[in-house]
Design an enzyme around this catalytic site. Structure first.
Site, PDB file in Angstrom:
ATOM      1  N   SER A   1      -2.690   3.123  -0.638  1.00 29.79           N
ATOM      2  CA  SER A   1      -0.909   3.073  -2.042  1.00 29.79           C
ATOM      3  C   SER A   1      -0.677   1.634  -2.122  1.00 29.79           C
ATOM      4  O   SER A   1      -0.564   1.204  -1.584  1.00 29.79           O
ATOM      5  CB  SER A   1      -0.058   3.499  -1.604  1.00 29.79           C
ATOM      6  OG  SER A   1       1.082   3.832  -2.443  1.00 29.79           O
TER       7      SER A   1
ATOM      8  N   TYR B   1      -0.717   2.374  -9.246  1.00 27.40           N
ATOM      9  CA  TYR B   1       0.002   1.934 -10.221  1.00 27.40           C
ATOM     10  C   TYR B   1      -0.457   0.345 -10.573  1.00 27.40           C
ATOM     11  O   TYR B   1      -0.088  -0.131 -10.415  1.00 27.40           O
ATOM     12  CB  TYR B   1       1.614   2.583  -9.245  1.00 27.40           C
ATOM     13  CG  TYR B   1       1.233   3.500  -8.518  1.00 27.40           C
ATOM     14  CD1 TYR B   1       1.065   4.666  -9.243  1.00 27.40           C
ATOM     15  CD2 TYR B   1       2.163   3.682  -6.900  1.00 27.40           C
ATOM     16  CE1 TYR B   1       1.126   6.005  -8.237  1.00 27.40           C
ATOM     17  CE2 TYR B   1       1.920   5.192  -7.070  1.00 27.40           C
ATOM     18  CZ  TYR B   1       1.877   6.195  -7.286  1.00 27.40           C
ATOM     19  OH  TYR B   1       2.048   7.274  -6.770  1.00 27.40           O
TER      20      TYR B   1
ATOM     21  N   LYS C   1      -6.944  10.361  -9.907  1.00 24.38           N
ATOM     22  CA  LYS C   1      -5.829  11.082  -8.471  1.00 24.38           C
ATOM     23  C   LYS C   1      -5.052  11.767  -9.537  1.00 24.38           C
ATOM     24  O   LYS C   1      -4.428  11.325 -10.488  1.00 24.38           O
ATOM     25  CB  LYS C   1      -5.521  10.276  -7.795  1.00 24.38           C
ATOM     26  CG  LYS C   1      -4.865  11.317  -6.567  1.00 24.38           C
ATOM     27  CD  LYS C   1      -4.517  10.463  -5.804  1.00 24.38           C
ATOM     28  CE  LYS C   1      -3.289  11.052  -4.185  1.00 24.38           C
ATOM     29  NZ  LYS C   1      -2.020  10.952  -4.856  1.00 24.38           N
TER      30      LYS C   1
ATOM     31  N   HIS D   1       0.005  15.345  -6.173  1.00 22.95           N
ATOM     32  CA  HIS D   1       0.761  14.796  -5.020  1.00 22.95           C
ATOM     33  C   HIS D   1       1.589  15.229  -4.380  1.00 22.95           C
ATOM     34  O   HIS D   1       2.382  15.130  -4.250  1.00 22.95           O
ATOM     35  CB  HIS D   1       1.891  14.218  -6.552  1.00 22.95           C
ATOM     36  CG  HIS D   1       2.026  12.700  -6.095  1.00 22.95           C
ATOM     37  ND1 HIS D   1       2.015  12.029  -6.963  1.00 22.95           N
ATOM     38  CD2 HIS D   1       3.094  11.605  -5.269  1.00 22.95           C
ATOM     39  CE1 HIS D   1       2.107  10.043  -7.170  1.00 22.95           C
ATOM     40  NE2 HIS D   1       2.656   9.820  -5.949  1.00 22.95           N
TER      41      HIS D   1
HETATM   42  C1  FMN Z   1       4.949  10.275   2.044  1.00 22.72           C
HETATM   43  C2  FMN Z   1       4.227  10.486   0.688  1.00 22.72           C
HETATM   44  C3  FMN Z   1       3.903   9.703  -0.002  1.00 22.72           C
HETATM   45  C4  FMN Z   1       3.082   8.977  -1.007  1.00 22.72           C
HETATM   46  N1  FMN Z   1       2.602   7.721  -1.809  1.00 22.72           N
HETATM   47  C5  FMN Z   1       2.119   8.199  -1.858  1.00 22.72           C
HETATM   48  C6  FMN Z   1       0.749   7.508  -3.456  1.00 22.72           C
HETATM   49  O1  FMN Z   1       2.269   5.508  -2.828  1.00 22.72           O
HETATM   50  N2  FMN Z   1       0.056   7.328  -4.114  1.00 22.72           N
HETATM   51  C7  FMN Z   1      -0.562   8.596  -4.726  1.00 22.72           C
HETATM   52  O2  FMN Z   1      -1.085   8.428  -5.708  1.00 22.72           O
HETATM   53  N3  FMN Z   1       0.261   9.320  -3.753  1.00 22.72           N
HETATM   54  C8  FMN Z   1       1.253   9.838  -2.918  1.00 22.72           C
HETATM   55  N4  FMN Z   1       1.802  10.581  -2.195  1.00 22.72           N
HETATM   56  C9  FMN Z   1       1.168  11.347  -2.762  1.00 22.72           C
HETATM   57  C10 FMN Z   1      -0.967  12.380  -2.001  1.00 22.72           C
HETATM   58  O3  FMN Z   1      -1.956  11.275  -1.907  1.00 22.72           O
HETATM   59  C11 FMN Z   1      -1.153  13.278  -1.637  1.00 22.72           C
HETATM   60  O4  FMN Z   1      -1.552  13.674  -3.088  1.00 22.72           O
HETATM   61  C12 FMN Z   1      -0.340  14.710  -1.444  1.00 22.72           C
HETATM   62  O5  FMN Z   1       0.520  13.835   0.054  1.00 22.72           O
HETATM   63  C13 FMN Z   1      -1.472  15.512  -0.536  1.00 22.72           C
HETATM   64  O6  FMN Z   1      -0.602  17.302  -0.096  1.00 22.72           O
HETATM   65  P1  FMN Z   1      -0.124  16.858   1.624  1.00 22.72           P
HETATM   66  O7  FMN Z   1       0.849  16.421   1.829  1.00 22.72           O
HETATM   67  O8  FMN Z   1      -0.165  18.443   1.009  1.00 22.72           O
HETATM   68  O9  FMN Z   1      -2.036  16.726   1.715  1.00 22.72           O
HETATM   69  C14 FMN Z   1       2.425  10.338  -1.250  1.00 22.72           C
HETATM   70  C15 FMN Z   1       2.710  11.892  -0.370  1.00 22.72           C
HETATM   71  C16 FMN Z   1       3.700  11.545   0.296  1.00 22.72           C
HETATM   72  C17 FMN Z   1       3.664  12.666   1.064  1.00 22.72           C
END
Ligand code: FMN
Length: 396
Positions: free
Chosen positions: A113, A136, A260, A284
């Protein structure tokens, strides 16, 4: 890689979640575990997998199941990539490096990230497998351009552009836990957290030994230096990506681009038109617009729109290897998992991430054997039943 299925103490991702809950301060655990508003989409993502049922072929011998695949031309030991999880360094010391190392050792991809606490160069060096950089536009275009250049030099293979964050979703757990105050780095604001942290002395000692609250080393604002945690929420609200931005991003990055956050066939087409090489059907993990359809349910619509022109990946709700199998049966090329490994990171650092990957791998092998299918490449819709109304969700 061994294909034996040993029943260890940690049997599944839920076990890792429970351990993480015990080990992490509540404010950190809820940051991982929570979603936006009423968490409808967070729950729906997982439940969608329950709605799809298997149609096994019994009495078919599958002595060695082949999980290997390629994504964007790169070989992976199984169709799994770790999703970007911001601030992993709050979860465990040098968390992004630990997760990338575990992914590399398992031969799967890792996505870093923009909101990472570790330098992107260190993370790239930690993994033996392909790493992707999630972008981002925090800090403005020049800041993003310098990160893109650093990612190229460091050897990141693909750029992942997240398009579903025009503002941060309302994560009510974070608001109740007063995450913003905690991240302000003002001593007075942090005092209410002291008692919570003192009940998790192992996490606290490790966090302090790792340097405490980090700045963001990959968001270097020209003339100002690395961005502070306290400035991120405001910066995020001024940094949405538009389809127009994809043009200059495409010019700045000559490697593959992954979009994404695609929720519909229409946005899938826009991603193709913008020159993307792959897309992730993603909401997300239910952290942005609450009430959107679960990703597994919109996957058929996106595949029907662009599945013949671009690699389509999926994330959201992956907790078991059988979830991966169902997504592949529906046509996803591979899946990304976020919380599944973030719980592992909270439970036991890199070893916990390795365990999460291993759980998903052995689950997937077992599922293939029970389905009577020798390889993930052979999974298709003939191995599942989907609810009758799933195909009618799309609008052309
Ligand atoms: C704690 C946390 C932080 C996340 N931070 C980002 C991020 O910085 N950038 C991003 O594109 N997605 C972020 N996501 C989304 C994840 O990349 C992903 O889309 C999502 O976790 C998928 O669902 P799942 O947790 O059920 O596997 C984050 C998810 C979580 C749980």
């Amino acid at each position: 890689m061994s294909q034996s299925i040993q029943p260890p103490r940690v049997l599944n991702i839920e076990d890792l979640r429970r351990i993480a809950k015990r080990r992490l301060p509540r404010v950190v655990f809820d940051y991982i575990d929570g979603g936006a508003e009423a968490e409808l989409t967070l729950r729906a993502n997982c439940r969608a997998f329950e709605a799809v049922t298997f149609r096994p072929r019994c009495a078919v011998a599958t002595p060695a199941c082949d999980l290997r695949t390629t994504v964007l031309g790169t070989p992976l030991s199984m169709p799994l990539i770790l999703a970007p999880v911001g601030s992993s360094r709050l979860i465990y010391p040098r968390g992004e490096e630990a997760a990338a190392r575990a992914a590399g050792a398992a031969g799967i991809g890792y996505t870093l990230s923009t909101l990472s606490g570790c330098c992107l160069e260190d993370v790239a060096a930690a993994s033996k497998a392909p790493v992707w950089y999630q972008l981002y536009l925090l800090g403005g275009r020049d800041c993003a351009l310098s990160a893109i250049e650093r990612a190229r030099v460091a050897g990141f293979l693909a750029l992942v552009v997240t398009i579903d964050t025009p503002v941060a979703g309302m994560r009510e757990r974070d608001l109740r836990n007063r995450v913003k105050e905690l991240l302000s780095r003002k001593l007075g604001m942090m005092l209410p957290f002291v008692s919570q942290f003192l009940t998790k002395p192992r996490w606290l000692a490790a966090f302090l030994a790792d340097g405490g609250l980090m700045k963001f080393p990959n968001i270097v604002v020209p003339g100002e230096g690395p961005m502070l945690y306290a400035d991120v929420t405001t910066a995020l609200e001024q940094s949405m990506v538009s389809w127009q931005d994809l043009r200059w991003i495409r010019e700045a990055w000559s490697g593959p681009i992954v979009i994404k956050g695609v929720h519909t066939g229409d946005d899938g087409r826009r991603a193709v038109d913008a020159g993307a090489d792959a897309l992730v059907v993603s909401n997300h993990g239910g952290r942005q617009l609450d009430g959107v359809a679960p990703t597994l349910r919109v996957l058929p619509e996106v595949l029907a729109a662009v599945g013949d022109r671009i690699e389509v990946l999926l994330d959201g709700g992956i907790r078991r290897g059988s979830d991966i199998a169902k997504a592949l049966c529906l046509g996803a090329r591979a899946v990304l998992a976020g919380r599944a490994y973030a719980y592992g990171l909270g439970a036991a650092g890199g070893a916990g991430v390795a365990r999460a990957i291993e759980v998903l791998r052995t689950d997937l092998i077992r599922t293939l054997k029970l389905l009577g299918c020798a390889s993930t490449a052979k999974l298709d819709e003939s191995y599942i039943d989907i609810p009758a109304d799933w195909r009618s969700i799309g609008r052309g």
